[in-house]
Design an enzyme around this catalytic site. Sequence first.
Site, PDB file in Angstrom:
ATOM      1  CB  SER A  67      32.406  22.061  -0.516  1.00 15.91           C
ATOM      2  OG  SER A  67      33.720  21.580  -0.621  1.00 15.91           O
TER       3      SER A  67
HETATM    4  N1  SAM Z   1      35.137  19.144  -4.564  1.00 15.73           N
HETATM    5  C1  SAM Z   1      34.542  18.140  -3.712  1.00 15.73           C
HETATM    6  C2  SAM Z   1      33.091  17.929  -3.962  1.00 15.73           C
HETATM    7  O1  SAM Z   1      32.519  18.652  -4.791  1.00 15.73           O
HETATM    8  O2  SAM Z   1      32.538  17.024  -3.357  1.00 15.73           O
HETATM    9  C3  SAM Z   1      34.762  18.398  -2.246  1.00 15.73           C
HETATM   10  C4  SAM Z   1      36.068  18.032  -1.839  1.00 15.73           C
HETATM   11  S1  SAM Z   1      36.504  17.748  -0.180  1.00 15.73           S
HETATM   12  C5  SAM Z   1      36.084  19.237   0.644  1.00 15.73           C
HETATM   13  C6  SAM Z   1      38.271  17.823  -0.461  1.00 15.73           C
HETATM   14  C7  SAM Z   1      38.828  16.652  -1.225  1.00 15.73           C
HETATM   15  O3  SAM Z   1      40.212  16.871  -1.473  1.00 15.73           O
HETATM   16  C8  SAM Z   1      38.760  15.326  -0.439  1.00 15.73           C
HETATM   17  O4  SAM Z   1      38.035  14.381  -1.177  1.00 15.73           O
HETATM   18  C9  SAM Z   1      40.225  14.941  -0.262  1.00 15.73           C
HETATM   19  O5  SAM Z   1      40.442  13.551  -0.293  1.00 15.73           O
HETATM   20  C10 SAM Z   1      40.868  15.639  -1.453  1.00 15.73           C
HETATM   21  N2  SAM Z   1      42.310  15.859  -1.349  1.00 15.73           N
HETATM   22  C11 SAM Z   1      43.053  16.247  -0.286  1.00 15.73           C
HETATM   23  N3  SAM Z   1      44.354  16.355  -0.623  1.00 15.73           N
HETATM   24  C12 SAM Z   1      44.438  16.041  -1.962  1.00 15.73           C
HETATM   25  C13 SAM Z   1      45.496  15.979  -2.902  1.00 15.73           C
HETATM   26  N4  SAM Z   1      46.763  16.260  -2.578  1.00 15.73           N
HETATM   27  N5  SAM Z   1      45.201  15.611  -4.163  1.00 15.73           N
HETATM   28  C14 SAM Z   1      43.941  15.322  -4.542  1.00 15.73           C
HETATM   29  N6  SAM Z   1      42.890  15.351  -3.696  1.00 15.73           N
HETATM   30  C15 SAM Z   1      43.128  15.718  -2.412  1.00 15.73           C
END
Ligand code: SAM
Length: 219
Positions: A67
């Site tokens: 992000s």
């Molecule tokens: N917090 C992260 C960082 O600091 O890099 C950024 C995350 S990215 C914007 C969103 C993440 O949510 C992705 O890696 C995606 O695979 C994950 N995601 C989406 N749906 C999910 C779920 N149901 N459970 C766990 N992770 C999920």
Amino acid sequence: MPMLTDDYKYKGARTKLVTELATKGIQDAGVLKALQLVPRHYFFPKTFYSHAYEDKAFPIGEGQTISQPYTVAYQTQVLHIEKGDKVLEIGTGSGYQAAILMQMGATVYSIERHQALSLKAATLLHKMGYKPVLKHGDGTKGWPQFAPFDKIIVTAGAPVVPQALIEQLAIGGIMVIPVGNEQKQRMVSVIKKSASQIETIELDQFAFVPLIGEQGWQH
Ligand code: SAM
């Protein structure tokens, strides 16, 4: 994994970024301090280190992103993190948000649906000296074994606030979650007033990758 090296050039770039975030409205001194201290370039491939201190999201593989620093700071500020808070993060991604929370003294439980990202984050965070509890799976169901959580942060865009996460939030706890369609979402702060009562506050608009799972988007 390459050697992790931080130097005056990166520290200076972080100071500049933190100043920029303060002008954009981030006021929590603890959040700004954590962003100053955690090297964001560690979460980037070496060839892209020069992009690490731009206030932008960046691809991390599997079609996902780390992000934007403003978004990380914004969500963290909404949580009012206190030392010792037990925090559940949905969407470990690169592990950067988890590092910021741990730098502020929180204990972090984080779930990621892409195993490759979860493993990579585990290796990096361990190398940096942090001790998160990570798992690969569907975070929309929460992590009942470790509930209740003082704070919950969802870092992917949800169609609704998953009921399991409301249930696993401690009374007096705060959740921050972007809610909307797959293109744009409104940041929502959920405060658990009692076992049966929540207060939701709608904040600013953001654009996250989708939260995919049983209580998220069905892909
Ligand atoms: N917090 C992260 C960082 O600091 O890099 C950024 C995350 S990215 C914007 C969103 C993440 O949510 C992705 O890696 C995606 O695979 C994950 N995601 C989406 N749906 C999910 C779920 N149901 N459970 C766990 N992770 C999920």
